[in-house]
Scaffold this active site. Structure first.
Site, PDB file in Angstrom:
ATOM      1  N   VAL A   1      54.629  -2.792 -17.955  1.00 22.43           N
ATOM      2  CA  VAL A   1      54.469  -1.065 -17.994  1.00 22.43           C
ATOM      3  C   VAL A   1      53.014  -0.969 -17.471  1.00 22.43           C
ATOM      4  CG1 VAL A   1      53.404  -1.135 -20.215  1.00 22.43           C
ATOM      5  CG2 VAL A   1      54.474   0.912 -19.265  1.00 22.43           C
TER       6      VAL A   1
ATOM      7  N   ILE B   1      50.484   2.495 -16.581  1.00 20.91           N
ATOM      8  CA  ILE B   1      50.463   4.050 -16.675  1.00 20.91           C
ATOM      9  C   ILE B   1      49.383   4.471 -16.066  1.00 20.91           C
ATOM     10  CG2 ILE B   1      49.905   5.783 -18.674  1.00 20.91           C
ATOM     11  CD1 ILE B   1      51.068   3.613 -20.899  1.00 20.91           C
TER      12      ILE B   1
ATOM     13  N   HIS C   1      44.555   2.611  -8.712  1.00 20.71           N
ATOM     14  CA  HIS C   1      44.831   1.159  -9.360  1.00 20.71           C
ATOM     15  C   HIS C   1      46.444   1.111  -9.662  1.00 20.71           C
ATOM     16  CE1 HIS C   1      44.554  -2.383 -11.669  1.00 20.71           C
ATOM     17  NE2 HIS C   1      45.334  -1.718 -12.834  1.00 20.71           N
TER      18      HIS C   1
ATOM     19  N   PHE D   1      64.927  -6.022 -13.457  1.00 20.88           N
ATOM     20  CA  PHE D   1      63.522  -5.116 -13.216  1.00 20.88           C
ATOM     21  C   PHE D   1      63.410  -4.244 -14.447  1.00 20.88           C
ATOM     22  CE2 PHE D   1      61.301  -1.640 -11.429  1.00 20.88           C
ATOM     23  CZ  PHE D   1      60.171  -2.242 -10.511  1.00 20.88           C
TER      24      PHE D   1
END
Length: 155
Positions: free
Chosen positions: A80, A82, A88, A113
C-alpha cells in the site's frame, strides 16, 4: 465503486505453490490484505504458501522476481502506498507497478497485483478486506494469481 463487475471465480489451486510477498508499511491495511490472500488461497485449495515480508512497496518487484525464479507457480504481491505531499507517491507506485509487470512478463510466472495506491488512509482501509471494508484486494490478488496459472495451463 471500483469493485463493480468483478468476476466470481471458482478455482481449484490444489497442488500449486504460491509465494505471497508483502510490504510492511501501514500495518493494519497490510494485515487485512494478507488475511484476504490467505483466505482466498485456502478457499482455492492452495496448501503450499510461503510468505515473505519486505520493507515497503518499492521492494516488492525484487522479492517477486526472486520468488518467481525459485520455481513457484504464482506470486501474490501486496502493498500500500498512500499519497503524501511530495512526488514520492508517483515514483514508488510507478516503479512497483512496472517492476511487478516486468517480473510476470519476463518469467512467465503470474503475479497477483495487490498494490493499493490510495489518496488517503480511509481509501486503503476500505480496500483492505477488514470488517467494514467494501473490497478485499488481498483476496482479489490471490484469486487473480491462481486463475492466471490455470488459464496459462490451457494455452
Amino acid at each position: 465503486m471500483s469493485g463493480a463487475g468483478a468476476p466470481s471465480l471458482t478455482l481449484d489451486g490444489s497442488g500449486l505453490r504460491v509465494v505471497v510477498v508483502a510490504a510492511s508499511w501501514h500495518t493494519t491495511v497490510m494485515d487485512g490484505l494478507l488475511d484476504g490472500a490467505r483466505r482466498a488461497l485456502g478457499k482455492a485449495g492452495v496448501t503450499e504458501v510461503r510468505e515473505v515480508r519486505v520493507p515497503g512497496s518499492f521492494e516488492l518487484p525484487v522479492a517477486a522476481a526472486k520468488a518467481a525464479a525459485s520455481g513457484v507457480d504464482a506470486v501474490v504481491a501486496l502493498g500500500v502506498v498512500i499519497r503524501g505531499g511530495t512526488p514520492h507517491f508517483e515514483y514508488v507506485c510507478q516503479a512497483a507497478t512496472q517492476g511487478l509487470s516486468s517480473v510476470a512478463l519476463t518469467t512467465g510466472v503470474p503475479v497477483g497485483f495487490g498494490l493499493l495506491t490510495c489518496d488517503d488512509e480511509a481509501q486503503a482501509l476500505d480496500r483492505a478486506g477488514l470488517p467494514g471494508s467494501s473490497e478485499d484486494k488481498g483476496a482479489e490478488a490471490a484469486e487473480a494469481a491462481v486463475a492466471t496459472v490455470l488459464a496459462l495451463r490451457d494455452l
